[in-house]
Design a protein around this motif. Sequence first.
Motif, PDB file in Angstrom:
ATOM      1  N   ASP A  14       0.812  -1.499  -0.259  1.00 46.97           N
ATOM      2  CA  ASP A  14      -0.205   0.021   0.527  1.00 46.97           C
ATOM      3  C   ASP A  14       0.865   1.051   0.183  1.00 46.97           C
ATOM      4  N   GLY A  15       0.138   2.703  -0.503  1.00 51.27           N
ATOM      5  CA  GLY A  15       1.176   3.865  -0.513  1.00 51.27           C
ATOM      6  C   GLY A  15      -0.174   4.455  -1.036  1.00 51.27           C
ATOM      7  N   ALA A  26      11.978  11.451  -1.226  1.00 49.67           N
ATOM      8  CA  ALA A  26      10.918  11.540   0.103  1.00 49.67           C
ATOM      9  C   ALA A  26      10.358   9.863  -0.088  1.00 49.67           C
ATOM     10  N   PHE A  27      10.129   9.422  -1.096  1.00 48.88           N
ATOM     11  CA  PHE A  27      10.467   7.561  -0.840  1.00 48.88           C
ATOM     12  C   PHE A  27      11.950   6.717  -1.420  1.00 48.88           C
TER      13      PHE A  27
END
Length: 101
Positions: A14-15, A26-27
Amino acid sequence: MLLDLQGIRVVLNDGAAHAVDSNEMAFRLAAIGGFRQAYQAARPVILEPIMKVEVTVPVEFQGTVMGDLNRRKGMILDSSQESEDAVLQALVPLNSMFGYS
């Protein structure tokens, strides 16, 4: 001791992305943090046999031998000098030591 991790599979279930706060960095940071947390929780075990070796060489070859042990994924534990020779103690993966003389 730094060892390569092999045979690892990571599944992202999920993301979410946000127009303002979401960017590549950020990822990346989220992935690194998630991996570190999962790695510590998994309590990994080294499956490869590790040898404790003691190598005695003339002092002039000490640097060369230390470099060779490092290339073989070894970790130098101690280095001392006895008369004209250097004595190196190291931990080295068994597979990397085949053919070493």
